[in-house]
Scaffold this motif. Structure first.
Motif, PDB file in Angstrom:
ATOM      1  N   SER A   1      -4.113  -0.794  -2.713  1.00 26.45           N
ATOM      2  CA  SER A   1      -2.791  -0.488  -2.185  1.00 26.45           C
ATOM      3  C   SER A   1      -1.743  -0.614  -3.283  1.00 26.45           C
ATOM      4  O   SER A   1      -1.432  -1.710  -3.729  1.00 26.45           O
ATOM      5  CB  SER A   1      -2.448  -1.418  -1.026  1.00 26.45           C
ATOM      6  N   VAL A   2      -1.188   0.509  -3.704  1.00 24.42           N
ATOM      7  CA  VAL A   2      -0.166   0.511  -4.755  1.00 24.42           C
ATOM      8  C   VAL A   2       1.154   0.008  -4.201  1.00 24.42           C
ATOM      9  O   VAL A   2       1.919  -0.653  -4.897  1.00 24.42           O
ATOM     10  CB  VAL A   2      -0.008   1.935  -5.330  1.00 24.42           C
ATOM     11  N   GLN A   3       1.452   0.260  -2.927  1.00 24.94           N
ATOM     12  CA  GLN A   3       2.731  -0.148  -2.340  1.00 24.94           C
ATOM     13  C   GLN A   3       2.915  -1.653  -2.391  1.00 24.94           C
ATOM     14  O   GLN A   3       3.990  -2.140  -2.717  1.00 24.94           O
ATOM     15  CB  GLN A   3       2.824   0.336  -0.899  1.00 24.94           C
ATOM     16  N   ASP A   4       1.870  -2.417  -2.065  1.00 21.68           N
ATOM     17  CA  ASP A   4       1.992  -3.866  -2.100  1.00 21.68           C
ATOM     18  C   ASP A   4       2.227  -4.361  -3.522  1.00 21.68           C
ATOM     19  O   ASP A   4       2.991  -5.291  -3.740  1.00 21.68           O
ATOM     20  CB  ASP A   4       0.737  -4.535  -1.524  1.00 21.68           C
ATOM     21  N   GLU A   5       1.572  -3.720  -4.498  1.00 25.63           N
ATOM     22  CA  GLU A   5       1.764  -4.133  -5.879  1.00 25.63           C
ATOM     23  C   GLU A   5       3.192  -3.839  -6.333  1.00 25.63           C
ATOM     24  O   GLU A   5       3.809  -4.625  -7.036  1.00 25.63           O
ATOM     25  CB  GLU A   5       0.763  -3.417  -6.785  1.00 25.63           C
ATOM     26  N   MET A   6       3.743  -2.707  -5.909  1.00 28.68           N
ATOM     27  CA  MET A   6       5.105  -2.339  -6.301  1.00 28.68           C
ATOM     28  C   MET A   6       6.131  -3.276  -5.672  1.00 28.68           C
ATOM     29  O   MET A   6       7.171  -3.533  -6.255  1.00 28.68           O
ATOM     30  CB  MET A   6       5.398  -0.896  -5.900  1.00 28.68           C
ATOM     31  N   CYS A   7       5.862  -3.786  -4.489  1.00 27.23           N
ATOM     32  CA  CYS A   7       6.792  -4.675  -3.796  1.00 27.23           C
ATOM     33  C   CYS A   7       6.618  -6.125  -4.211  1.00 27.23           C
ATOM     34  O   CYS A   7       7.320  -6.998  -3.718  1.00 27.23           O
ATOM     35  CB  CYS A   7       6.601  -4.566  -2.277  1.00 27.23           C
ATOM     36  N   GLY A   8       5.651  -6.401  -5.067  1.00 30.01           N
ATOM     37  CA  GLY A   8       5.432  -7.756  -5.545  1.00 30.01           C
ATOM     38  C   GLY A   8       4.608  -8.612  -4.608  1.00 30.01           C
ATOM     39  O   GLY A   8       4.552  -9.820  -4.761  1.00 30.01           O
ATOM     40  N   MET A   9       3.975  -7.991  -3.640  1.00 26.85           N
ATOM     41  CA  MET A   9       3.136  -8.732  -2.709  1.00 26.85           C
ATOM     42  C   MET A   9       1.707  -8.748  -3.226  1.00 26.85           C
ATOM     43  O   MET A   9       1.259  -7.801  -3.863  1.00 26.85           O
ATOM     44  CB  MET A   9       3.169  -8.079  -1.331  1.00 26.85           C
ATOM     45  N   ALA A  10       1.010  -9.822  -2.948  1.00 25.59           N
ATOM     46  CA  ALA A  10      -0.385  -9.914  -3.364  1.00 25.59           C
ATOM     47  C   ALA A  10      -1.221  -8.960  -2.526  1.00 25.59           C
ATOM     48  O   ALA A  10      -1.071  -8.892  -1.312  1.00 25.59           O
ATOM     49  CB  ALA A  10      -0.889 -11.338  -3.195  1.00 25.59           C
ATOM     50  N   ALA A  11      -2.077  -8.206  -3.180  1.00 26.97           N
ATOM     51  CA  ALA A  11      -2.958  -7.279  -2.467  1.00 26.97           C
ATOM     52  C   ALA A  11      -4.185  -8.027  -1.987  1.00 26.97           C
ATOM     53  O   ALA A  11      -4.742  -8.850  -2.702  1.00 26.97           O
ATOM     54  CB  ALA A  11      -3.359  -6.130  -3.387  1.00 26.97           C
ATOM     55  N   GLY A  12      -4.587  -7.762  -0.778  1.00 27.83           N
ATOM     56  CA  GLY A  12      -5.797  -8.352  -0.224  1.00 27.83           C
ATOM     57  C   GLY A  12      -6.810  -7.267   0.061  1.00 27.83           C
ATOM     58  O   GLY A  12      -6.490  -6.083   0.000  1.00 27.83           O
ATOM     59  N   GLU A  13      -8.028  -7.663   0.363  1.00 33.02           N
ATOM     60  CA  GLU A  13      -9.073  -6.674   0.614  1.00 33.02           C
ATOM     61  C   GLU A  13      -8.725  -5.794   1.802  1.00 33.02           C
ATOM     62  O   GLU A  13      -9.088  -4.633   1.848  1.00 33.02           O
ATOM     63  CB  GLU A  13     -10.416  -7.368   0.841  1.00 33.02           C
ATOM     64  N   GLU A  14      -7.986  -6.336   2.796  1.00 33.05           N
ATOM     65  CA  GLU A  14      -7.623  -5.536   3.960  1.00 33.05           C
ATOM     66  C   GLU A  14      -6.592  -4.472   3.612  1.00 33.05           C
ATOM     67  O   GLU A  14      -6.334  -3.572   4.398  1.00 33.05           O
ATOM     68  CB  GLU A  14      -7.106  -6.433   5.092  1.00 33.05           C
ATOM     69  N   ASP A  15      -5.970  -4.556   2.428  1.00 26.98           N
ATOM     70  CA  ASP A  15      -4.985  -3.581   1.991  1.00 26.98           C
ATOM     71  C   ASP A  15      -5.625  -2.392   1.287  1.00 26.98           C
ATOM     72  O   ASP A  15      -4.927  -1.489   0.851  1.00 26.98           O
ATOM     73  CB  ASP A  15      -3.972  -4.228   1.038  1.00 26.98           C
ATOM     74  N   CYS A  16      -6.924  -2.385   1.160  1.00 21.90           N
ATOM     75  CA  CYS A  16      -7.635  -1.337   0.448  1.00 21.90           C
ATOM     76  C   CYS A  16      -8.146  -0.280   1.422  1.00 21.90           C
ATOM     77  O   CYS A  16      -8.443  -0.570   2.568  1.00 21.90           O
ATOM     78  CB  CYS A  16      -8.821  -1.913  -0.315  1.00 21.90           C
ATOM     79  N   LEU A  17      -8.259   0.927   0.928  1.00 16.31           N
ATOM     80  CA  LEU A  17      -8.889   2.011   1.670  1.00 16.31           C
ATOM     81  C   LEU A  17     -10.296   2.164   1.115  1.00 16.31           C
ATOM     82  O   LEU A  17     -10.475   2.390  -0.086  1.00 16.31           O
ATOM     83  CB  LEU A  17      -8.107   3.307   1.494  1.00 16.31           C
ATOM     84  N   LYS A  18     -11.302   2.023   1.967  1.00 11.54           N
ATOM     85  CA  LYS A  18     -12.700   2.100   1.542  1.00 11.54           C
ATOM     86  C   LYS A  18     -13.350   3.282   2.246  1.00 11.54           C
ATOM     87  O   LYS A  18     -13.401   3.335   3.466  1.00 11.54           O
ATOM     88  CB  LYS A  18     -13.402   0.797   1.918  1.00 11.54           C
ATOM     89  N   VAL A  19     -13.827   4.248   1.458  1.00 12.03           N
ATOM     90  CA  VAL A  19     -14.420   5.471   1.986  1.00 12.03           C
ATOM     91  C   VAL A  19     -15.876   5.552   1.535  1.00 12.03           C
ATOM     92  O   VAL A  19     -16.147   5.543   0.334  1.00 12.03           O
ATOM     93  CB  VAL A  19     -13.651   6.713   1.475  1.00 12.03           C
ATOM     94  N   PRO A  20     -16.819   5.636   2.482  1.00 11.46           N
ATOM     95  CA  PRO A  20     -18.229   5.770   2.091  1.00 11.46           C
ATOM     96  C   PRO A  20     -18.487   7.097   1.371  1.00 11.46           C
ATOM     97  O   PRO A  20     -17.961   8.138   1.762  1.00 11.46           O
ATOM     98  CB  PRO A  20     -18.993   5.723   3.409  1.00 11.46           C
ATOM     99  N   LEU A  21     -19.286   7.029   0.328  1.00 13.77           N
ATOM    100  CA  LEU A  21     -19.721   8.213  -0.424  1.00 13.77           C
ATOM    101  C   LEU A  21     -21.240   8.255  -0.377  1.00 13.77           C
ATOM    102  O   LEU A  21     -21.876   7.242  -0.162  1.00 13.77           O
ATOM    103  CB  LEU A  21     -19.304   8.119  -1.894  1.00 13.77           C
ATOM    104  N   GLY A  22     -21.803   9.400  -0.645  1.00 14.49           N
ATOM    105  CA  GLY A  22     -23.239   9.488  -0.810  1.00 14.49           C
ATOM    106  C   GLY A  22     -23.587   9.503  -2.280  1.00 14.49           C
ATOM    107  O   GLY A  22     -22.740   9.763  -3.124  1.00 14.49           O
ATOM    108  N   PHE A  23     -24.828   9.201  -2.588  1.00 17.72           N
ATOM    109  CA  PHE A  23     -25.265   9.258  -3.982  1.00 17.72           C
ATOM    110  C   PHE A  23     -25.385  10.694  -4.459  1.00 17.72           C
ATOM    111  O   PHE A  23     -25.241  10.980  -5.625  1.00 17.72           O
ATOM    112  CB  PHE A  23     -26.610   8.538  -4.155  1.00 17.72           C
ATOM    113  N   GLY A  24     -25.645  11.626  -3.547  1.00 12.18           N
ATOM    114  CA  GLY A  24     -25.781  13.035  -3.925  1.00 12.18           C
ATOM    115  C   GLY A  24     -24.448  13.646  -4.249  1.00 12.18           C
ATOM    116  O   GLY A  24     -23.415  13.254  -3.724  1.00 12.18           O
TER     117      GLY A  24
END
Length: 103
Positions: free
Chosen positions: A75-98
């Motif tokens: 999350s870039v927004q939290d970093e710009m606002c000076g807030m600590a980023a947590g894992e819940e602030d991330c976007l996680k998208v599954p990918l395939g190996f192919g």
């Protein structure tokens, strides 16, 4: 962790998932998750192993067993606002190996 170590852990079934971290500026890094902890992939000099793209990550990981592979955007927004980023602030998208370009 270097490539050989990561590959050995993956073959031994110790890697829970692999994440491709997308950072600001078009930088991509790989981390392995084992026992709930993150282990970044480093190059031969011990520096973070930088990737050019998702396709480059798939190319680097082509000899690995089939593992969950995710694209993680911090999350870039939290970093710009000076807030600590947590894992819940991330976007996680599954990918395939192919590749998305080959069916």
């Amino acid at each position: 962790m270097n490539f050989e170590e990561l590959h050995a852990y993956a073959i031994a079934g110790k890697v829970e998932e692999l994440n491709v971290l997308s950072l600001e500026g078009g930088i991509y890094l790989i981390e392995a998750r084992m026992h709930g902890a993150a282990y970044p992939l480093s190059d031969a000099r011990g520096q973070m192993y930088h990737l050019r793209s998702i396709e480059h990550a798939r190319e680097v990981l082509r000899s690995f067993p089939d593992l969950p592979l995710n694209l993680v955007h911090t999350s870039v927004q939290d970093e710009m606002c000076g807030m600590a980023a947590g894992e819940e602030d991330c976007l996680k998208v599954p990918l395939g190996f192919g590749s998305a370009w080959h069916h």
